[in-house]
Design an enzyme around this catalytic site. Structure first.
Site, PDB file in Angstrom:
ATOM      1  CB  ALA A  29      -0.952  -0.001   1.197  1.00 10.63           C
ATOM      2  CG  LEU A  30       4.626   0.392  -1.714  1.00  7.13           C
ATOM      3  CD1 LEU A  30       5.684   0.106  -2.774  1.00  7.13           C
ATOM      4  CD2 LEU A  30       5.202   0.234  -0.309  1.00  7.13           C
ATOM      5  CG  HIS A  31       2.121   6.273   1.583  1.00  7.78           C
ATOM      6  ND1 HIS A  31       3.235   6.890   2.101  1.00  7.78           N
ATOM      7  CD2 HIS A  31       1.653   5.469   2.567  1.00  7.78           C
ATOM      8  CE1 HIS A  31       3.420   6.490   3.349  1.00  7.78           C
ATOM      9  NE2 HIS A  31       2.474   5.609   3.655  1.00  7.78           N
ATOM     10  N   GLY A  33       5.418   8.530   1.120  1.00  9.44           N
ATOM     11  CA  GLY A  33       6.332   8.335   2.256  1.00  9.44           C
ATOM     12  C   GLY A  33       7.288   7.178   1.960  1.00  9.44           C
ATOM     13  CG  HIS A  34       5.924   3.170   1.626  1.00  8.81           C
ATOM     14  ND1 HIS A  34       4.559   3.354   1.681  1.00  8.81           N
ATOM     15  CD2 HIS A  34       6.229   2.392   2.693  1.00  8.81           C
ATOM     16  CE1 HIS A  34       4.063   2.711   2.722  1.00  8.81           C
ATOM     17  NE2 HIS A  34       5.054   2.133   3.361  1.00  8.81           N
ATOM     18  N   GLY A 153      11.077   4.495   8.388  1.00  8.64           N
ATOM     19  CA  GLY A 153      10.523   5.831   8.591  1.00  8.64           C
ATOM     20  C   GLY A 153      10.482   6.194  10.071  1.00  8.64           C
ATOM     21  CB  SER A 191      -0.297   7.212   7.632  1.00  8.08           C
ATOM     22  OG  SER A 191      -0.933   6.010   7.995  1.00  8.08           O
TER      23      SER A 191
END
Ligand code: PAF
Length: 298
Positions: A29-31, A33-34, A153, A191
């Site tokens: 569920a990468l966004h 932030g990743h 993170g 998140s």
């Protein structure tokens, strides 16, 4: 980009890879932030001393059943694999490891790793066993990928502290790098849970970060006034709790000011102690966490 669902091809890839191999473990569920963690990993993988040869970046996607409690819905955890794959390709990941649970856990697995100090409070208090699951899977992933460096993170500050402790105590030869929290323009920490917020909760959720910023400012002023003396934490903590309590729809899970390495709650802010405020707030069933350093920059 190479992808592997089995351990064998990862081991073979690792044997041929140049150092440093930099690893970003995720649950998918990468966004963005990743993506920032992957970009940091790519910078770290560029080893200037190896005659221009670049090390490799490995990302894992594994929704780890062992870190979900009985009341936490593992089956509902988002698994948008095609989008995750596209993000990893776009960011120039060298190897994506995406095992199924059966590849990771023997059916009669009977060994786990427990961190028995830092993991007990904060998120560990409301999620018993969670950090055992995290430590166990992260150490397994380290054994499989054998990275030189791993990037986590700072939003999950307790997780980062627990992993640093595990690596220290088990003498695991991996350098742990913490990457600062990525935020939306309005300050909300990125998140995968943000998308689960109601529009009203999403509108007010940035007030969590605003409360942390106000606390950091108050702590800095109090410490400047106190000079080399100590400042009581209780006043600063009270103000932070108040700021969070008045956010419409927010229910506080915890608010603590702790030593950022040992996670021990602090009574005083004193020069030389790195203090950090950590909070967890629920909007209905969506639990958001955030944290900020309270160490004076003066
Ligand atoms: O932070 C996460 O996504 C997970 O806890 C981790 C480190 C990938 C272990 O499953």
């Amino acid at each position: 980009m190479k992808t592997a669902a089995l351990i064998g091809p990862v081991t073979a890839w690792r044997r041929r890879a140049h150092s440093p191999v930099v690893f970003v473990p995720t649950m998918g569920a990468l966004h963005e932030g990743h993506a920032a963690l992957i970009r940091r990993a790519k910078r770290l993988a560029t080893n200037k001393s190896s005659g221009g040869k670049r090390g490799g970046v490995v990302v894992s996607i594994f929704v780890n059943p062992k870190q979900f409690g009985p009341k936490e819905d593992l089956s509902k955890y988002p698994r948008p694999f095609a989008e995750d794959l596209a993000l990893c390709k776009r960011e120039g990941v060298d190897l994506l490891f995406h095992p199924a649970p059966a590849e990771m856990y023997s059916t009669d697995a009977s060994v786990a790793i427990t961190e028995s100090s830092l993991a007990l409070g904060l998120c560990g208090a409301s999620r018993p066993g969670h950090f055992d699951g995290v430590c166990t899977v992260v150490s397994m992933l380290f054994n499989i990928v054998r990275p030189d460096i791993a990037v986590f993170g700072e939003k999950d500050w307790q997780q980062l502290a627990v992993i640093r402790r595990m690596v220290r105590d088990l003498r695991i030869p991996v350098k742990i790098v913490g990457h600062p929290t990525e935020r939306e323009e309005d300050g909300l920490a990125l998140s995968s849970r943000n998308r689960l917020l109601s529009p009203e909760a999403r509108r007010v959720a940035p007030r969590i970060y605003q409360a942390l910023l106000a606390t950091a400012m108050e702590a800095e002023e109090a410490q400047a006034e106190a000079g080399t003396a100590t400042t009581s934490v209780s006043k600063v903590l009270k103000r932070l709790k108040q700021d969070l309590t008045v956010i419409p729809g927010a229910e506080i899970d915890y608010v603590e000011i702790v030593d950022e390495v040992t996670l021990t709650p602090l009574k005083k802010l004193s020069p030389g102690v790195n203090a950090r405020a950590l909070v967890a707030v629920r909007f209905d069933s969506v639990r958001l966490i955030d944290n900020l350093s309270l160490t004076s920059r003066r």
